[in-house]
Design a protein around this motif. Structure first.
Motif, PDB file in Angstrom:
ATOM      1  N   PRO A 111      56.174  69.754 -93.097  1.00 41.35           N
ATOM      2  CA  PRO A 111      55.149  69.306 -94.050  1.00 41.35           C
ATOM      3  C   PRO A 111      54.146  68.387 -93.357  1.00 41.35           C
ATOM      4  N   PRO A 112      52.940  68.233 -93.915  1.00 42.30           N
ATOM      5  CA  PRO A 112      51.928  67.408 -93.238  1.00 42.30           C
ATOM      6  C   PRO A 112      52.231  65.910 -93.268  1.00 42.30           C
ATOM      7  N   SER A 113      53.094  65.475 -94.172  1.00 43.71           N
ATOM      8  CA  SER A 113      53.482  64.047 -94.281  1.00 43.71           C
ATOM      9  C   SER A 113      52.268  63.132 -94.222  1.00 43.71           C
ATOM     10  N   ILE A 114      51.328  63.365 -95.140  1.00 40.83           N
ATOM     11  CA  ILE A 114      50.068  62.616 -95.081  1.00 40.83           C
ATOM     12  C   ILE A 114      50.283  61.129 -95.342  1.00 40.83           C
ATOM     13  N   SER A 163      50.371  73.646 -96.055  1.00 32.88           N
ATOM     14  CA  SER A 163      49.270  73.158 -96.909  1.00 32.88           C
ATOM     15  C   SER A 163      49.601  71.748 -97.428  1.00 32.88           C
ATOM     16  N   HIS A 164      48.557  71.007 -97.850  1.00 34.43           N
ATOM     17  CA  HIS A 164      48.728  69.606 -98.261  1.00 34.43           C
ATOM     18  C   HIS A 164      49.007  69.509 -99.760  1.00 34.43           C
ATOM     19  N   GLY A 186      49.352  73.359-103.245  1.00 36.03           N
ATOM     20  CA  GLY A 186      49.058  73.049-101.847  1.00 36.03           C
ATOM     21  C   GLY A 186      47.609  73.380-101.528  1.00 36.03           C
ATOM     22  N   LEU A 187      46.957  72.457-100.808  1.00 32.25           N
ATOM     23  CA  LEU A 187      45.557  72.667-100.394  1.00 32.25           C
ATOM     24  C   LEU A 187      45.530  73.228 -98.971  1.00 32.25           C
TER      25      LEU A 187
END
Ligand SMILES: Cc1cc2nc3c(=O)[nH]c(=O)nc-3n(C[C@H](O)[C@H](O)[C@H](O)COP(=O)(O)O)c2cc1C
Length: 325
Positions: free
Chosen positions: A185-188, A214-215, A228-229
């Protein structure tokens, strides 16, 4: 429409071969798997393994199937997918619609696909279900991509916990016969969590990671309210995290960049920062199926005009994208 076109595009395949960009300078590797160029089709564009092989005819170096579950699954209720043309992005909450392991396996076994550079994306909420997918699909594919990062399936988050991830990866690595790549995952909100997950993947003996999926976003237009973006807006995060992760793993650990890639410059910067290869989804939707062929042609020409021998030389070099190209 695109899927139907690709499914029946075989009469034009000999023509596509004529325009395929083949050049030694473009070759790369994903673990021990050699690929003729670094540009792959990201998981999900071909949900039920109808078109992946035809994407290879359009000049992609490899392709990943849509995520396959051990059982048939219809996914989340509609509406579950939107395009934002202005931002060249997509929001989806498909939630793994999948024909399931048995049906996909039959499709695989009808073709000799190992040499075709196809990766099977697998997932599930229980370790034994995921092991079943790994064991039963491995004979047919070049490698396995484990998806623990779709934001549309709530239970997957369990595997973002390091103890659970370690348990899952140990079980999979014990049973694997093909290279295993883990899509993270992107782990923003907590990029350090992504770094910890990468260390766990490397320690488990897996061959590499995809950075990333995806985010997660909230969107009231989606029936489940979140999704998800994908697409252009997420590229800078992809680049930042690939670059960060390459600094903490050794160079024979594979990193595949995924998220917002549409141009030659995007691909160049990712490889120069440490990606061995990239995967594209939204770029295919917005730019069309010739995107890989176009980028490969540009890369080859820029290598020649800037005296760079190959993707391998560009890899981790931090070389800036030549401004006049
Ligand atoms: C409609 C849609 C379906 C997707 N399905 C999957 C999937 O089945 N498995 C997976 O790992 N990623 C899936 N993804 C994520 C993509 O593979 C990719 O990682 C993400 O879209 C970021 O890349 P992009 O900006 O090039 O689209 C999907 C993305 C979209 C837009």
């Amino acid at each position: 429409m695109a899927e139907t076109f690709l499914k029946f595009s075989f009469p034009i395949n000999p023509l596509l071969k004529l325009i395929e960009i083949k050049h030694d300078s473009l070759s790369s590797s994903i673990g021990k798997i050699k690929v003729p160029n670094p540009i792959g089709v990201a998981a999900g564009l071909d949900k039920n393994y109808k078109t992946s092989i035809n994407y290879l005819n359009f000049g992609f170096g490899f392709a990943v199937t849509g995520t396959i579950l051990s059982h048939q699954n219809f996914g989340n209720p509609k509406p579950r997918l939107f395009r934002d043309f202005d931002n060249k992005s997509i929001v989806n909450s498909l939630g793994f619609p999948s024909e399931g392991l048995n049906t996909i396996k039959k499709k695989f076994s009808n073709l000799e696909i190992e040499e075709k550079r196809i990766f099977a994306s697998i997932s599930g909420l229980k370790i034994d279900e995921i092991i079943r997918c790994l064991e039963e699909l491995s004979p047919f594919v070049a490698g396995i991509e484990l998806n623990i990062s779709s934001p549309n399936t709530q239970g997957l988050k369990n595997f973002h916990n390091l103890k659970n991830l370690d348990k899952l990866l140990n079980a999979l690595n014990k049973n694997k016969t093909k290279p295993l790549i883990v899509k993270l995952p992107p782990s923003i909100e907590d990029p350090n969590n992504l770094i910890e997950m990468v260390k766990c993947v490397q320690d488990s003996g897996s061959e590499g990671v995809v950075i990333s999926n995806s985010h997660p976003v909230q969107d009231s237009k989606l029936s489940i309210g979140f999704g998800g973006l994908s697409g252009k807006p997420i590229y800078e995060h992809t680049l930042k995290m690939v670059s960060r992760v390459r600094k903490i793993v050794n160079n024979d650990f594979t990193i595949i960049g995924s998220g917002g890639i549409t141009t030659t410059k995007d691909v160049w910067k990712l490889i120069a920062s440490g990606a061995n290869a990239v995967q594209i989804y939204s770029g295919v939707v917005y730019e069309g199926p010739f995107i890989a062929s176009k980028i490969n042609k540009n890369l080859k020409n820029i290598f020649i005009s800037n005296k760079i021998s190959s993707v391998k030389e560009l890899f981790c070099s931090e070389a800036p994208f030549p401004s006049n190209d």
